[in-house]
Design an enzyme around this catalytic site. Structure first.
Site, PDB file in Angstrom:
ATOM      1  N   GLY A  57      41.062  40.619  33.904  1.00 36.67           N
ATOM      2  CA  GLY A  57      41.029  39.165  33.929  1.00 36.67           C
ATOM      3  C   GLY A  57      39.584  38.700  33.905  1.00 36.67           C
ATOM      4  O   GLY A  57      38.674  39.476  34.212  1.00 36.67           O
ATOM      5  N   GLN A 103      32.526  33.102  35.607  1.00 34.78           N
ATOM      6  CA  GLN A 103      31.912  34.442  35.566  1.00 34.78           C
ATOM      7  C   GLN A 103      30.998  34.627  34.366  1.00 34.78           C
ATOM      8  O   GLN A 103      30.190  35.557  34.337  1.00 34.78           O
ATOM      9  CB  GLN A 103      32.987  35.537  35.558  1.00 34.78           C
ATOM     10  CG  GLN A 103      33.772  35.619  36.863  1.00 34.78           C
ATOM     11  CD  GLN A 103      34.815  36.715  36.802  1.00 34.78           C
ATOM     12  OE1 GLN A 103      35.885  36.518  36.265  1.00 34.78           O
ATOM     13  NE2 GLN A 103      34.500  37.872  37.350  1.00 34.78           N
ATOM     14  N   CYS A 116      36.259  43.192  41.312  1.00 31.12           N
ATOM     15  CA  CYS A 116      35.834  42.001  40.575  1.00 31.12           C
ATOM     16  C   CYS A 116      34.621  42.370  39.730  1.00 31.12           C
ATOM     17  O   CYS A 116      33.692  43.019  40.221  1.00 31.12           O
ATOM     18  CB  CYS A 116      35.466  40.876  41.550  1.00 31.12           C
ATOM     19  SG  CYS A 116      34.959  39.352  40.727  1.00 31.12           S
ATOM     20  N   HIS A 171      43.686  35.880  41.814  1.00 28.96           N
ATOM     21  CA  HIS A 171      42.263  36.255  41.822  1.00 28.96           C
ATOM     22  C   HIS A 171      41.464  35.349  40.869  1.00 28.96           C
ATOM     23  O   HIS A 171      40.398  34.837  41.230  1.00 28.96           O
ATOM     24  CB  HIS A 171      42.145  37.732  41.418  1.00 28.96           C
ATOM     25  CG  HIS A 171      40.757  38.255  41.287  1.00 28.96           C
ATOM     26  ND1 HIS A 171      40.211  39.183  42.150  1.00 28.96           N
ATOM     27  CD2 HIS A 171      39.771  37.998  40.370  1.00 28.96           C
ATOM     28  CE1 HIS A 171      38.970  39.458  41.781  1.00 28.96           C
ATOM     29  NE2 HIS A 171      38.676  38.759  40.693  1.00 28.96           N
ATOM     30  N   GLU A 172      41.994  35.134  39.659  1.00 29.75           N
ATOM     31  CA  GLU A 172      41.276  34.315  38.670  1.00 29.75           C
ATOM     32  C   GLU A 172      41.234  32.845  39.073  1.00 29.75           C
ATOM     33  O   GLU A 172      40.211  32.172  38.894  1.00 29.75           O
ATOM     34  CB  GLU A 172      41.903  34.452  37.279  1.00 29.75           C
ATOM     35  CG  GLU A 172      41.918  35.857  36.704  1.00 29.75           C
ATOM     36  CD  GLU A 172      40.598  36.588  36.816  1.00 29.75           C
ATOM     37  OE1 GLU A 172      39.544  35.948  36.851  1.00 29.75           O
ATOM     38  OE2 GLU A 172      40.652  37.839  36.895  1.00 29.75           O
ATOM     39  N   HIS A 221      38.495  32.045  41.404  1.00 30.79           N
ATOM     40  CA  HIS A 221      37.175  31.904  40.773  1.00 30.79           C
ATOM     41  C   HIS A 221      36.907  30.451  40.364  1.00 30.79           C
ATOM     42  O   HIS A 221      35.765  29.991  40.409  1.00 30.79           O
ATOM     43  CB  HIS A 221      37.078  32.780  39.518  1.00 30.79           C
ATOM     44  CG  HIS A 221      36.674  34.198  39.767  1.00 30.79           C
ATOM     45  ND1 HIS A 221      35.461  34.552  40.310  1.00 30.79           N
ATOM     46  CD2 HIS A 221      37.312  35.376  39.523  1.00 30.79           C
ATOM     47  CE1 HIS A 221      35.373  35.876  40.386  1.00 30.79           C
ATOM     48  NE2 HIS A 221      36.489  36.409  39.912  1.00 30.79           N
TER      49      HIS A 221
HETATM   50  O1  GNR Z   1      39.170  43.831  36.372  1.00 31.31           O
HETATM   51  C1  GNR Z   1      39.626  43.348  37.417  1.00 31.31           C
HETATM   52  N1  GNR Z   1      40.511  44.070  38.150  1.00 31.31           N
HETATM   53  C2  GNR Z   1      41.257  43.542  39.195  1.00 31.31           C
HETATM   54  C3  GNR Z   1      41.935  44.429  40.023  1.00 31.31           C
HETATM   55  C4  GNR Z   1      42.702  43.962  41.065  1.00 31.31           C
HETATM   56  C5  GNR Z   1      42.792  42.614  41.289  1.00 31.31           C
HETATM   57  C6  GNR Z   1      42.094  41.717  40.500  1.00 31.31           C
HETATM   58  C7  GNR Z   1      41.346  42.179  39.442  1.00 31.31           C
HETATM   59  S1  GNR Z   1      40.520  41.056  38.408  1.00 31.31           S
HETATM   60  C8  GNR Z   1      39.170  42.026  37.879  1.00 31.31           C
HETATM   61  C9  GNR Z   1      38.352  41.294  36.821  1.00 31.31           C
HETATM   62  C10 GNR Z   1      37.709  40.089  37.460  1.00 31.31           C
HETATM   63  O2  GNR Z   1      36.766  40.146  38.181  1.00 31.31           O
HETATM   64  N2  GNR Z   1      38.270  38.944  37.228  1.00 31.31           N
HETATM   65  O3  GNR Z   1      37.800  37.833  37.804  1.00 31.31           O
HETATM   66 NI    NI Z   2      36.864  38.485  39.658  1.00 30.52          NI
END
Ligand code: GNR
Ligand code: NI
Length: 168
Positions: free
Chosen positions: A45, A50, A93, A135-136, A139
């Site tokens: 993601g 970012q 991340c 998670h995204e 951000h």
């Molecule tokens: O590549 C990514 N792996 C991940 C693994 C577990 C939970 C969330 C992620 S997102 C991350 C890429 C990233 O930093 N996206 O903002």
């Molecule tokens: Ni991230």
């Protein structure tokens, strides 16, 4: 075009992103550049802040297999419902290189967003996709996965990152 990924402590990662007014050709180009950047970094993601752009734009592809890509594009995504249950999974991340920790997230989320064509859509996700979406979306509000850790765990993770950076 591949973009540069910002890492902590870049203050841009802590700012709140603004809604996109219209999914125009510039937004579509950014979505495509973000996807290319994410694939090259082996991420699942990527959120616009970012790559230094404070717009509410996210790309995700949790499909590991190179020949079965499943890119997802989200503009102005919002969580409109979530499960009561939470789950606990290991997260990393691209803006906090090589550091991982367990984070509690909702099992399932329903989001509303504009797609790559600017059409309003709703989607319910669970499992790892639900984790990646949460998670995204964090951000876009300047929130990083380390903010969900206890102060001690966060401190240890940041110390590990410092050590790793000094080693080069
Ligand atoms: O590549 C990514 N792996 C991940 C693994 C577990 C939970 C969330 C992620 S997102 C991350 C890429 C990233 O930093 N996206 O903002
Ligand atoms: Ni991230």
């Amino acid at each position: 075009m591949k973009l540069d990924i910002l890492t902590i402590p870049n203050p841009i990662l802590r700012q709140k992103s603004l809604p996109v007014k219209q999914v125009d050709s510039g937004v579509v180009r950014l979505l495509d550049d973000m996807l290319e950047t994410m694939y090259q970094a082996n991420g699942v993601g990527l959120a616009a802040p970012q790559v230094g752009i404070l717009s509410r734009i996210v790309v995700i592809d949790i499909q590991a297999r190179e020949d079965e890509k499943q890119p997802l594009f989200f503009v102005n995504p919002e969580i409109i419902a979530h499960s009561e249950e939470q789950c606990d999974g290991s997260e990393g991340c691209l803006s906090i290189p090589n550091q991982f920790a367990h984070v509690k997230r909702f099992n399932s989320v329903t989001i509303r967003f504009l797609d790559r064509q600017g059409k309003s859509q709703e989607m319910t996700a669970d499992g790892f996709l639900a984790v990646a979406i949460q998670h995204e979306l964090d951000h876009l509000d300047g929130v990083l996965f380390i903010d969900h850790l206890s102060p001690l765990k966060r401190k240890m993770l940041l110390k590990r990152l410092e050590k790793q950076r000094k080693r080069g």
